[in-house]
Structures are given as structure tokens and as C-alpha cells.
Design a protein around this motif. Structure first.
Motif, PDB file in Angstrom:
ATOM      1  N   LEU A  78       6.740  -4.515 -21.933  1.00  0.00           N
ATOM      2  CA  LEU A  78       5.459  -4.394 -21.252  1.00  0.00           C
ATOM      3  C   LEU A  78       5.362  -5.409 -20.119  1.00  0.00           C
ATOM      4  CD1 LEU A  78       2.666  -3.106 -21.136  1.00  0.00           C
ATOM      5  CD2 LEU A  78       1.891  -4.830 -22.755  1.00  0.00           C
ATOM      6  N   GLY A  79       5.935  -6.581 -20.328  1.00  0.00           N
ATOM      7  CA  GLY A  79       5.920  -7.614 -19.289  1.00  0.00           C
ATOM      8  C   GLY A  79       6.643  -7.174 -18.032  1.00  0.00           C
ATOM      9  N   ASP A  80       7.765  -6.465 -18.199  1.00  0.00           N
ATOM     10  CA  ASP A  80       8.489  -5.954 -17.030  1.00  0.00           C
ATOM     11  C   ASP A  80       7.656  -4.929 -16.279  1.00  0.00           C
ATOM     12  OD1 ASP A  80      10.714  -7.511 -17.467  1.00  0.00           O
ATOM     13  OD2 ASP A  80      11.763  -5.956 -18.629  1.00  0.00           O
ATOM     14  N   GLY A  81       7.004  -4.058 -17.024  1.00  0.00           N
ATOM     15  CA  GLY A  81       6.162  -3.059 -16.383  1.00  0.00           C
ATOM     16  C   GLY A  81       5.014  -3.684 -15.617  1.00  0.00           C
ATOM     17  N   LEU A  82       4.374  -4.690 -16.224  1.00  0.00           N
ATOM     18  CA  LEU A  82       3.272  -5.376 -15.540  1.00  0.00           C
ATOM     19  C   LEU A  82       3.772  -6.147 -14.325  1.00  0.00           C
ATOM     20  CD1 LEU A  82       1.159  -6.649 -18.556  1.00  0.00           C
ATOM     21  CD2 LEU A  82       0.622  -4.796 -16.992  1.00  0.00           C
ATOM     22  N   LYS A  83       4.993  -6.657 -14.409  1.00  0.00           N
ATOM     23  CA  LYS A  83       5.573  -7.373 -13.267  1.00  0.00           C
ATOM     24  C   LYS A  83       5.732  -6.431 -12.076  1.00  0.00           C
ATOM     25  CE  LYS A  83       9.960  -8.353 -13.424  1.00  0.00           C
ATOM     26  NZ  LYS A  83      11.274  -8.981 -13.695  1.00  0.00           N
ATOM     27  N   TYR A  84       6.284  -5.249 -12.322  1.00  0.00           N
ATOM     28  CA  TYR A  84       6.466  -4.288 -11.233  1.00  0.00           C
ATOM     29  C   TYR A  84       5.133  -3.770 -10.713  1.00  0.00           C
ATOM     30  CZ  TYR A  84      11.374  -4.357 -12.524  1.00  0.00           C
ATOM     31  OH  TYR A  84      12.647  -4.753 -12.786  1.00  0.00           O
ATOM     32  N   PHE A  85       4.201  -3.553 -11.618  1.00  0.00           N
ATOM     33  CA  PHE A  85       2.876  -3.084 -11.207  1.00  0.00           C
ATOM     34  C   PHE A  85       2.171  -4.123 -10.334  1.00  0.00           C
ATOM     35  CE2 PHE A  85      -1.724  -2.659 -11.996  1.00  0.00           C
ATOM     36  CZ  PHE A  85      -1.903  -1.395 -11.489  1.00  0.00           C
ATOM     37  N   SER A  86       2.233  -5.388 -10.719  1.00  0.00           N
ATOM     38  CA  SER A  86       1.562  -6.425  -9.931  1.00  0.00           C
ATOM     39  C   SER A  86       2.242  -6.632  -8.585  1.00  0.00           C
ATOM     40  CB  SER A  86       1.505  -7.735 -10.715  1.00  0.00           C
ATOM     41  OG  SER A  86       2.808  -8.207 -10.987  1.00  0.00           O
ATOM     42  N   ALA A  87       3.564  -6.488  -8.532  1.00  0.00           N
ATOM     43  CA  ALA A  87       4.260  -6.597  -7.251  1.00  0.00           C
ATOM     44  C   ALA A  87       3.848  -5.460  -6.316  1.00  0.00           C
ATOM     45  CB  ALA A  87       5.766  -6.584  -7.467  1.00  0.00           C
ATOM     46  N   ALA A  88       3.766  -4.257  -6.855  1.00  0.00           N
ATOM     47  CA  ALA A  88       3.339  -3.118  -6.033  1.00  0.00           C
ATOM     48  C   ALA A  88       1.892  -3.272  -5.599  1.00  0.00           C
ATOM     49  CB  ALA A  88       3.521  -1.820  -6.814  1.00  0.00           C
ATOM     50  N   LEU A  89       1.055  -3.775  -6.480  1.00  0.00           N
ATOM     51  CA  LEU A  89      -0.357  -3.954  -6.160  1.00  0.00           C
ATOM     52  C   LEU A  89      -0.544  -5.003  -5.064  1.00  0.00           C
ATOM     53  CD1 LEU A  89      -2.998  -2.753  -7.240  1.00  0.00           C
ATOM     54  CD2 LEU A  89      -3.191  -4.734  -8.714  1.00  0.00           C
ATOM     55  N   SER A  90       0.188  -6.103  -5.146  1.00  0.00           N
ATOM     56  CA  SER A  90       0.024  -7.135  -4.118  1.00  0.00           C
ATOM     57  C   SER A  90       0.496  -6.637  -2.754  1.00  0.00           C
ATOM     58  CB  SER A  90       0.777  -8.410  -4.517  1.00  0.00           C
ATOM     59  OG  SER A  90       2.168  -8.204  -4.492  1.00  0.00           O
ATOM     60  N   THR A  91       1.585  -5.902  -2.715  1.00  0.00           N
ATOM     61  CA  THR A  91       2.050  -5.359  -1.442  1.00  0.00           C
ATOM     62  C   THR A  91       1.096  -4.283  -0.922  1.00  0.00           C
ATOM     63  OG1 THR A  91       4.338  -5.786  -2.064  1.00  0.00           O
ATOM     64  CG2 THR A  91       3.972  -4.234  -0.279  1.00  0.00           C
ATOM     65  N   GLY A  92       0.628  -3.425  -1.807  1.00  0.00           N
ATOM     66  CA  GLY A  92      -0.260  -2.345  -1.387  1.00  0.00           C
ATOM     67  C   GLY A  92      -1.577  -2.840  -0.839  1.00  0.00           C
ATOM     68  N   ILE A  93      -2.199  -3.781  -1.537  1.00  0.00           N
ATOM     69  CA  ILE A  93      -3.487  -4.305  -1.074  1.00  0.00           C
ATOM     70  C   ILE A  93      -3.321  -5.084   0.222  1.00  0.00           C
ATOM     71  CG2 ILE A  93      -5.337  -5.926  -1.644  1.00  0.00           C
ATOM     72  CD1 ILE A  93      -5.103  -4.989  -4.531  1.00  0.00           C
ATOM     73  N   ALA A  94      -2.232  -5.845   0.339  1.00  0.00           N
ATOM     74  CA  ALA A  94      -1.991  -6.569   1.586  1.00  0.00           C
ATOM     75  C   ALA A  94      -1.763  -5.608   2.749  1.00  0.00           C
ATOM     76  CB  ALA A  94      -0.787  -7.493   1.429  1.00  0.00           C
ATOM     77  N   THR A  95      -1.094  -4.501   2.491  1.00  0.00           N
ATOM     78  CA  THR A  95      -0.841  -3.519   3.544  1.00  0.00           C
ATOM     79  C   THR A  95      -2.128  -2.823   3.970  1.00  0.00           C
ATOM     80  OG1 THR A  95       1.358  -3.192   2.626  1.00  0.00           O
ATOM     81  CG2 THR A  95       0.565  -1.537   4.159  1.00  0.00           C
ATOM     82  N   ILE A  96      -2.985  -2.515   3.008  1.00  0.00           N
ATOM     83  CA  ILE A  96      -4.280  -1.918   3.363  1.00  0.00           C
ATOM     84  C   ILE A  96      -5.099  -2.895   4.194  1.00  0.00           C
ATOM     85  CG2 ILE A  96      -6.488  -1.140   2.408  1.00  0.00           C
ATOM     86  CD1 ILE A  96      -4.850   0.039   0.075  1.00  0.00           C
ATOM     87  N   GLY A  97      -5.105  -4.151   3.801  1.00  0.00           N
ATOM     88  CA  GLY A  97      -5.817  -5.173   4.577  1.00  0.00           C
ATOM     89  C   GLY A  97      -5.253  -5.323   5.975  1.00  0.00           C
ATOM     90  N   THR A  98      -3.933  -5.236   6.083  1.00  0.00           N
ATOM     91  CA  THR A  98      -3.295  -5.322   7.401  1.00  0.00           C
ATOM     92  C   THR A  98      -3.703  -4.147   8.275  1.00  0.00           C
ATOM     93  OG1 THR A  98      -1.411  -6.509   6.513  1.00  0.00           O
ATOM     94  CG2 THR A  98      -1.079  -5.365   8.583  1.00  0.00           C
ATOM     95  N   GLY A  99      -3.742  -2.968   7.699  1.00  0.00           N
ATOM     96  CA  GLY A  99      -4.145  -1.790   8.472  1.00  0.00           C
ATOM     97  C   GLY A  99      -5.554  -1.921   9.004  1.00  0.00           C
ATOM     98  N   LEU A 100      -6.456  -2.405   8.160  1.00  0.00           N
ATOM     99  CA  LEU A 100      -7.837  -2.591   8.610  1.00  0.00           C
ATOM    100  C   LEU A 100      -7.931  -3.667   9.692  1.00  0.00           C
ATOM    101  CD1 LEU A 100      -9.643  -2.460   5.153  1.00  0.00           C
ATOM    102  CD2 LEU A 100      -9.664  -0.724   6.934  1.00  0.00           C
ATOM    103  N   ALA A 101      -7.206  -4.764   9.484  1.00  0.00           N
ATOM    104  CA  ALA A 101      -7.278  -5.863  10.449  1.00  0.00           C
ATOM    105  C   ALA A 101      -6.660  -5.481  11.795  1.00  0.00           C
ATOM    106  CB  ALA A 101      -6.574  -7.099   9.879  1.00  0.00           C
ATOM    107  N   VAL A 102      -5.483  -4.868  11.756  1.00  0.00           N
ATOM    108  CA  VAL A 102      -4.822  -4.498  13.010  1.00  0.00           C
ATOM    109  C   VAL A 102      -5.619  -3.420  13.735  1.00  0.00           C
ATOM    110  CG1 VAL A 102      -2.750  -3.417  13.986  1.00  0.00           C
ATOM    111  CG2 VAL A 102      -2.531  -5.237  12.321  1.00  0.00           C
ATOM    112  N   GLY A 103      -6.247  -2.531  12.976  1.00  0.00           N
ATOM    113  CA  GLY A 103      -7.065  -1.496  13.611  1.00  0.00           C
ATOM    114  C   GLY A 103      -8.215  -2.080  14.402  1.00  0.00           C
TER     115      GLY A 103
END
Length: 147
Positions: A78-103
Motif C-alpha cells: 500500500l505504501g508503494d501505491g500511495l507513493k506513486y499516487f502522491s507523486a502523480a498528485l504533486s505533479t498534476g496539481i503543480a501543472t494545473i497551477g502552472t497553466g493558470l499562472a501562465v495563462g
């Protein structure tokens, strides 16, 4: 059961988008608050049903003992799954924030450059700072995965 409820929730979301697009195209008037409340409540009820069914209904994708023992032998947990999920979440949220900011920064920069072309360098710095948000999210993902 969970899959049926999730598909029902997805169909509510897609149906809402299609209905909203057609209503806007035809110039239909009405209360936006009432429409949003109806859609969100229907979607919320279906998702609550899916969550309750998941918690109390057992595992839909029942694993055999052989598959479970292979996962344990491979070191999957379960720890491995949460690790991958949190890595994807941090990249995804940062990318959404970047899109809003650059726009917003990019459109403002283009407007400012059209009035005074001598400030091009300053506006590029602001756009670059906004793009840095995605890099920070990626760095955090790498740290989560490898540390």
C-alpha cells in the motif's frame, strides 16, 4: 456494483456538460444556481453510494492467493501505491497551477508588450517564474519516488 455507480456518475457529468453546451448555444435562460445544485447533488449522491459500496461491499476485483502472494514477493504494498499516487498528485496539481499562472501572466504580458515593446525582457521573466511552478512539482515528485 462500484463500477456501475462510477459509470453512472460519469454519465451524469458528461450529460451535464452536453446539456449545458446545448443550453448556452440556444440561449436558454434560467437559474444557474439551481442547475448547479441539481447536478452536484445527483453526482454527490451517486459518489457517496459508490464510496459506501466500496467500504462495505467487499472487493470487486477479488484476487486469488497466487496473485496476492506474487505481489507480496515482488515487494508491492500500500505504501508503494500511495507513493506513486502522491507523486502523480504533486505533479498534476503543480501543472494545473502552472497553466493558470501562465495563462494570466502570458495574456497580460502580450497586452503590455503591445503598448510598450521595450518591456519584453521583464515580461519574459514573469512568464518564466510562472513556469517554474511545474518544475517545483516535478522535483517534489522525484523526491517522493526516490528518497
Amino acid at each position: 456494483m462500484q463500477i456501475i455507480l462510477i459509470l453512472l456518475a460519469a454519465s451524469i457529468a458528461v450529460g451535464t456538460i452536453i446539456y449545458g453546451y446545448k443550453a448556452m448555444k440556444n440561449g436558454k435562460k434560467g437559474s444557474i444556481k439551481k442547475a448547479i445544485l441539481t447536478t452536484v447533488s445527483a453526482f454527490g449522491l451517486v459518489m457517496v453510494g459508490a464510496i459506501i459500496s466500496t467500504i462495505f461491499g467487499g472487493n470487486v476485483f477479488a484476487e486469488t492467493e497466487a496473485v496476492a502472494s506474487e505481489a507480496v514477493a515482488a515487494g508491492s504494498s500500500l505504501g508503494d501505491g500511495l507513493k506513486y499516487f502522491s507523486a502523480a498528485l504533486s505533479t498534476g496539481i503543480a501543472t494545473i497551477g502552472t497553466g493558470l499562472a501562465v495563462g494570466s501572466v502570458g495574456s497580460s504580458a502580450v497586452g503590455a508588450i503591445s503598448e510598450d515593446s521595450s518591456i519584453l525582457g521583464k515580461t519574459l521573466i514573469f512568464v518564466g517564474m510562472a513556469e517554474g511552478i511545474a518544475i517545483y512539482g516535478m522535483i517534489i515528485s522525484i523526491l517522493i519516488l526516490f528518497v
